[in-house]
Design a protein around this motif. Structure first.
Motif, PDB file in Angstrom:
ATOM      1  N   GLU A  38       0.827  -1.201   0.000  1.00  0.00           N
ATOM      2  CA  GLU A  38       0.000   0.000   0.000  1.00  0.00           C
ATOM      3  C   GLU A  38       0.869   1.262   0.000  1.00  0.00           C
ATOM      4  O   GLU A  38       0.565   2.246  -0.694  1.00  0.00           O
ATOM      5  CB  GLU A  38      -0.921  -0.004   1.217  1.00  0.00           C
ATOM      6  CG  GLU A  38      -1.840   1.202   1.326  1.00  0.00           C
ATOM      7  CD  GLU A  38      -2.815   1.311   0.155  1.00  0.00           C
ATOM      8  OE1 GLU A  38      -3.259   2.444  -0.129  1.00  0.00           O
ATOM      9  OE2 GLU A  38      -3.124   0.269  -0.475  1.00  0.00           O
ATOM     10  N   SER A  74       2.228   1.712  -3.457  1.00  0.00           N
ATOM     11  CA  SER A  74       1.177   2.164  -4.362  1.00  0.00           C
ATOM     12  C   SER A  74       0.930   3.663  -4.205  1.00  0.00           C
ATOM     13  O   SER A  74       0.826   4.392  -5.206  1.00  0.00           O
ATOM     14  CB  SER A  74      -0.108   1.378  -4.085  1.00  0.00           C
ATOM     15  OG  SER A  74      -1.176   1.870  -4.869  1.00  0.00           O
ATOM     16  N   GLN A  75       0.855   4.126  -2.957  1.00  0.00           N
ATOM     17  CA  GLN A  75       0.616   5.545  -2.717  1.00  0.00           C
ATOM     18  C   GLN A  75       1.818   6.382  -3.148  1.00  0.00           C
ATOM     19  O   GLN A  75       1.666   7.534  -3.579  1.00  0.00           O
ATOM     20  CB  GLN A  75       0.297   5.778  -1.244  1.00  0.00           C
ATOM     21  CG  GLN A  75      -1.040   5.192  -0.813  1.00  0.00           C
ATOM     22  CD  GLN A  75      -1.447   5.673   0.570  1.00  0.00           C
ATOM     23  OE1 GLN A  75      -1.313   6.845   0.893  1.00  0.00           O
ATOM     24  NE2 GLN A  75      -1.940   4.751   1.389  1.00  0.00           N
ATOM     25  N   ASP A 105       3.710   5.698  -5.728  1.00  0.00           N
ATOM     26  CA  ASP A 105       3.590   5.828  -7.188  1.00  0.00           C
ATOM     27  C   ASP A 105       2.556   6.892  -7.557  1.00  0.00           C
ATOM     28  O   ASP A 105       2.707   7.600  -8.557  1.00  0.00           O
ATOM     29  CB  ASP A 105       3.193   4.484  -7.803  1.00  0.00           C
ATOM     30  CG  ASP A 105       4.321   3.464  -7.740  1.00  0.00           C
ATOM     31  OD1 ASP A 105       5.484   3.891  -7.616  1.00  0.00           O
ATOM     32  OD2 ASP A 105       4.031   2.252  -7.808  1.00  0.00           O
ATOM     33  N   GLU A 106       1.503   6.994  -6.756  1.00  0.00           N
ATOM     34  CA  GLU A 106       0.449   7.976  -7.048  1.00  0.00           C
ATOM     35  C   GLU A 106       0.963   9.409  -6.970  1.00  0.00           C
ATOM     36  O   GLU A 106       0.432  10.302  -7.637  1.00  0.00           O
ATOM     37  CB  GLU A 106      -0.722   7.796  -6.087  1.00  0.00           C
ATOM     38  CG  GLU A 106      -1.585   6.581  -6.369  1.00  0.00           C
ATOM     39  CD  GLU A 106      -2.788   6.514  -5.447  1.00  0.00           C
ATOM     40  OE1 GLU A 106      -3.100   7.557  -4.812  1.00  0.00           O
ATOM     41  OE2 GLU A 106      -3.401   5.448  -5.345  1.00  0.00           O
ATOM     42  N   THR A 147       1.743  11.045 -10.202  1.00  0.00           N
ATOM     43  CA  THR A 147       0.636  11.547 -11.027  1.00  0.00           C
ATOM     44  C   THR A 147       0.292  12.997 -10.715  1.00  0.00           C
ATOM     45  O   THR A 147      -0.364  13.679 -11.498  1.00  0.00           O
ATOM     46  CB  THR A 147      -0.627  10.673 -10.839  1.00  0.00           C
ATOM     47  OG1 THR A 147      -1.096  10.813  -9.497  1.00  0.00           O
ATOM     48  CG2 THR A 147      -0.323   9.212 -11.133  1.00  0.00           C
ATOM     49  N   TYR A 148       0.736  13.453  -9.556  1.00  0.00           N
ATOM     50  CA  TYR A 148       0.511  14.846  -9.161  1.00  0.00           C
ATOM     51  C   TYR A 148       1.698  15.744  -9.526  1.00  0.00           C
ATOM     52  O   TYR A 148       1.743  16.914  -9.152  1.00  0.00           O
ATOM     53  CB  TYR A 148       0.250  14.939  -7.660  1.00  0.00           C
ATOM     54  CG  TYR A 148      -1.006  14.226  -7.215  1.00  0.00           C
ATOM     55  CD1 TYR A 148      -2.260  14.778  -7.453  1.00  0.00           C
ATOM     56  CD2 TYR A 148      -0.933  13.004  -6.567  1.00  0.00           C
ATOM     57  CE1 TYR A 148      -3.424  14.125  -7.054  1.00  0.00           C
ATOM     58  CE2 TYR A 148      -2.083  12.342  -6.157  1.00  0.00           C
ATOM     59  CZ  TYR A 148      -3.321  12.901  -6.398  1.00  0.00           C
ATOM     60  OH  TYR A 148      -4.460  12.246  -6.001  1.00  0.00           O
TER      61      TYR A 148
END
Length: 312
Positions: free
Chosen positions: A80, A83-84, A86-87, A90-91
């Motif tokens: 988790e 995953s966060q 990697d997010e 996107t920002y």
């Protein structure tokens, strides 16, 4: 219990976001290793010393660490977190290397790892300080051994301020003296005074943990019959006069109670003050002079100063 240290190599820009990811994953706090701190100018109003090693910081970027118990959910927690992480891309946030590293740590390692750095230290020709877990054999028959278990109280006896104090006690104490040890910490100065022939010592500290630690160390060194440890704020309420007062505390504190030192010293009595950073030497000497205490010796070690004064 075993713990897992999860560390993320990132950038200064992403530290806050990475820290938030750790908090959301259940971490109670984070450790941030940012080499920027090495260049920081520190405020030192009380003579504090900050010593940071570049070896403890990354050469580039920032490392953020958090600790989680090793359990059946750890794998899911790590995935988790990744995953966060990697997010964040996107920002448009630069997370640098973004590498995630796991290291397993045993809880008892945290509690005892520091002990490997605490070894017997020869303070003078007569006095050696050794931790209770070391099997130290005296080098000669009249060597005085002080065994210490620092516990949670400050003071292993190896700091320059403590070394300066013990050497001064050895030089100025007379067999049969009565002594006040102000801010006793682990009780090491009281133990030294007892082994050097003091008749009775009152060791005082405001910290309840320090009082318990000093009591235990006096028991270990078999000087409890000479040393009475009590919780007290400096020399408040102390009335009996003694031959020797010792205080290994900050200069900021020393300058506030020199009048009390003069009050509890017998005429010709000695005050040994340490814990003084070099920049505060003049302040302490001025306070001593204002309190009718004459400086008779000043000794130095590294950035620290010990001052010996006599009551006029």
């Amino acid at each position: 219990m075993n713990w897992s240290e999860i560390s993320i190599h990132t950038t200064a820009e992403a530290v806050e976001a990475v820290s938030s990811i750790f908090y959301e994953a259940g971490a109670g706090g984070v450790v941030i290793e940012d080499p920027e701190i090495l260049e920081r100018e520190w405020s030192t109003p009380f003579g504090e010393i900050y010593h940071l090693s570049p070896d403890d910081f990354p050469t580039d970027g920032v490392i953020v660490k958090a600790y989680f118990p090793v359990n059946s959910y750890l794998g899911e927690t790590v995935e988790e977190i990744k995953s966060q992480l990697d997010e964040l891309l996107t920002y448009g946030l630069d997370i640098g290397k973004g590498t995630v590293t796991l290291t397993e740590i045993h809880e008892d390692d945290w509690a005892t790892a520091w002990k490997k750095y605490y070894k017997p230290v020869k303070i003078s020709d007569r006095i050696t300080i050794t931790p209770i877990w070391e099997d130290y054999q005296p080098a000669h028959s009249d060597e005085l051994i002080i065994e210490m278990d620092p516990g949670m109280a400050f003071g292993t006896g190896t700091h320059p301020t403590t070394v300066l104090c013990i050497r001064a006690i050895e030089k100025y104490i007379t067999a049969g003296d009565k002594v006040y040890d102000v801010g006793t910490g682990t009780g090491i100065l009281s133990i030294a005074a007892a082994k050097l022939g003091a008749d009775s010592i009152i060791a005082m500290d405001l910290d309840e943990i320090a009082v318990r630690s000093a009591d235990a160390n006096c028991e270990i060194n078999k000087v409890s019959s000479q040393v009475h440890v009590k919780q007290n704020n400096l020399l408040d309420g102390v009335t009996d006069q003694v031959e020797l007062v010792v205080a290994n505390i900050l200069a900021e504190v020393i300058v506030r109670f020199t009048d009390d030192v003069e009050r509890v010293l017998l005429p010709g009595g000695t005050f040994i003050a340490s814990g003084i950073i070099g920049a505060r030497e003049a302040d302490v000497k001025n306070a001593l002079a204002d309190s009718n205490l004459e400086v008779i010796e000043t000794v130095y070690m590294e950035d620290w100063v010990a001052i010996v004064a006599k009551k006029r």
